[in-house]
Design an enzyme around this catalytic site. Structure first.
Site, mmCIF file in Angstrom:
data_model
loop_
_atom_site.group_PDB
_atom_site.id
_atom_site.type_symbol
_atom_site.label_atom_id
_atom_site.label_comp_id
_atom_site.label_asym_id
_atom_site.label_seq_id
_atom_site.Cartn_x
_atom_site.Cartn_y
_atom_site.Cartn_z
ATOM 1 N N ARG A 31 -7.383 2.374 -2.704
ATOM 2 C CA ARG A 31 -8.308 2.378 -1.573
ATOM 3 C C ARG A 31 -8.936 3.757 -1.466
ATOM 4 O O ARG A 31 -8.229 4.768 -1.492
ATOM 5 C CB ARG A 31 -7.571 2.034 -0.292
ATOM 6 N N TYR A 62 -5.394 11.469 3.772
ATOM 7 C CA TYR A 62 -3.974 11.695 3.491
ATOM 8 C C TYR A 62 -3.806 12.498 2.192
ATOM 9 O O TYR A 62 -4.779 12.994 1.635
ATOM 10 C CB TYR A 62 -3.233 10.355 3.482
ATOM 11 N N GLN A 94 0.845 -1.197 0.000
ATOM 12 C CA GLN A 94 0.000 0.000 0.000
ATOM 13 C C GLN A 94 0.883 1.251 0.000
ATOM 14 O O GLN A 94 1.575 1.543 0.992
ATOM 15 C CB GLN A 94 -0.959 0.023 1.196
ATOM 16 N N GLY A 136 -9.786 -5.959 8.992
ATOM 17 C CA GLY A 136 -8.654 -5.293 9.625
ATOM 18 C C GLY A 136 -8.371 -5.861 10.996
ATOM 19 O O GLY A 136 -7.646 -6.857 11.135
HETATM 20 C C1 8OZ Z 1 -4.068 4.101 12.104
HETATM 21 C C2 8OZ Z 1 -2.953 4.717 12.642
HETATM 22 C C3 8OZ Z 1 -2.061 5.321 11.792
HETATM 23 C C4 8OZ Z 1 -2.261 5.324 10.435
HETATM 24 C C5 8OZ Z 1 -4.939 4.940 7.873
HETATM 25 C C6 8OZ Z 1 -2.614 4.427 7.594
HETATM 26 O O1 8OZ Z 1 -5.832 5.364 8.608
HETATM 27 C C7 8OZ Z 1 -3.594 4.684 8.434
HETATM 28 C C8 8OZ Z 1 -3.388 4.695 9.895
HETATM 29 C C9 8OZ Z 1 -4.284 4.089 10.743
HETATM 30 O O2 8OZ Z 1 -5.133 4.744 6.681
#
Ligand code: 8OZ
Length: 365
Positions: free
Chosen positions: A228, A181, A100, A318
């Site tokens: 995703r 993000y 990912q 998950g």
């Molecule tokens: C939980 C803690 C830190 C990062 C995401 C990559 O929410 C994460 C993540 C999840 O997609």
């Protein structure tokens, strides 16, 4: 009669042994300093190789993509060698695994950035909240907008990360386009206030996401690339787009044109309520000809029924995969599940990571 959930499938060019997939799970256990995966991580993934497909934990494509301590990278030679341990272990156990690819954008802090610089984003966005850094718990700050040249460098970093993933032996990649993000910071009109070719209309806001996808396709081919998406999730205090249906609908159409292998949808709030309002997930399933991987709070029955009815092609789990290395087998047998301990989700060591029992070890003990 065999239950379709537990039967093999073809996800683009990736042949999987069942449709119980392992969702990407941040575990913060890479080697401190190099952020390379290590033998401990290979053991963890190999234990879970009974999944039809493992989506690796999110792995940053470049140093600026880091937002949490000790998440693995996928840009250096040490990281490539570390991921090779992981892919060999998973393949040795008969599994399949995609990487990912991740850039957190604003969800970071200067203490985690090269040279203590500001995190980057589409605009001067501050996600708010706190972050754990080597210097302690710190409040987030506003990110700095990327310049056009820097956006080109980010796309090049996605391409390079896909090349590293290929050399490390991954079966493909999943672009992390979810959870607030970088790519979603560009996509959502609530965050992206740019006035250049990457801001304004949907076509501009989705451009970086599609460039990341196209870079991955150049390396792996369309049949080994997925993405995703979380159209209605406010994860990481990300404000929602003003029109998720129009925005994410356009993304789905653009991905369909590219004939990528899969879209992995977070249905509702990430790790939370299955509150689907604002985006028609069933319509997306119909408009996209690749595989539809569903995620979020699926029970055994929901997964069996969803796949049997053709609403979804596979279901990603998950938290249940954290505490049940042999989750597909347990689901198939209807066996009880181990409870997960949230105190050890994010490190630091093997406790709560590689020590959850499978049915065999539980019986042997
Ligand atoms: C939980 C803690 C830190 C990062 C995401 C990559 O929410 C994460 C993540 C999840 O997609």
């Amino acid at each position: 009669m065999t239950t379709k959930l537990f039967s093999p499938a073809q996800i683009g060019e990736i042949a999987v042994r069942n449709r119980v997939f392992m969702a990407p799970l941040t575990r913060c256990r890479a080697t401190p300093g190099t952020l390379a995966p290590r033998a401990l991580n290979a053991t963890y993934y190999a234990q879970r190789a009974g999944a039809g497909l493992i989506v690796s934990e999110a792995t940053q494509i470049m140093p600026e993509g880091l937002g949490y301590m000790n998440t693995p990278g996928i840009y250096s030679p040490e990281q490539e060698a570390g991921w090779r341990l992981v892919t060999d272990a998973v393949h040795g156990a008969g599994g399949r695994i995609v990487a990912q690819l991740w850039h957190v954008g604003a969800v970071s802090h200067p203490d985690l950035q090269p040279g203590g610089a500001l995190p980057v984003s589409a605009s001067a966005f501050n996600p708010g909240g706190f972050v754990h850094t080597p210097q302690g718990r710190k409040e987030r700050v506003a990110a700095r907008p990327l310049t056009l040249d820097e956006i080109g460098a980010v796309v090049a970093a996605y391409r390079h990360a896909a090349q590293v993933a290929q050399r490390a032996g991954f079966d493909g990649v999943e672009i992390h386009g979810a959870n607030g993000y970088l790519l979603e910071q560009f996509l959502r009109d609530s965050i992206n206030k740019r006035t250049d070719a990457y801001g304004g209309p949907i076509a501009n806001r989705m451009k970086l996401m599609l460039q990341a996808v196209d870079a991955a396709i150049e390396v792996f081919g369309r049949g080994r690339v997925g993405i995703r998406l979380s159209p209605v999730s406010g994860a990481n205090t990300s404000p929602l787009d003003s029109n998720p249906q129009a925005t994410y609908g356009a993304v789905v159409d653009a991905l369909n044109e590219r004939r990528i292998a899969f879209i992995h949808f977070i249905e509702g709030l990430t790790g939370g309520e299955r509150k689907l309002d604002g985006f028609d997930f069933e319509r997306a399933r119909q408009r996209f000809s690749g595989a539809y991987i569903a995620n979020n709070k699926y029970t055994r029955e929901m997964a069996i029924d969803g796949v049997a009815a053709g609403r979804v092609d596979a279901v990603a789990f998950g938290v249940p995969f954290i505490s049940n290395p042999d989750l597909p087998r347990r689901l198939e047998l209807g066996a009880p599940l181990n409870a997960a301990n949230p105190a050890t989700f994010y490190g630091p060591d093997e406790v709560g990571y590689t020590d959850y029992p499978s049915l065999d070890t539980a019986q042997a003990a």
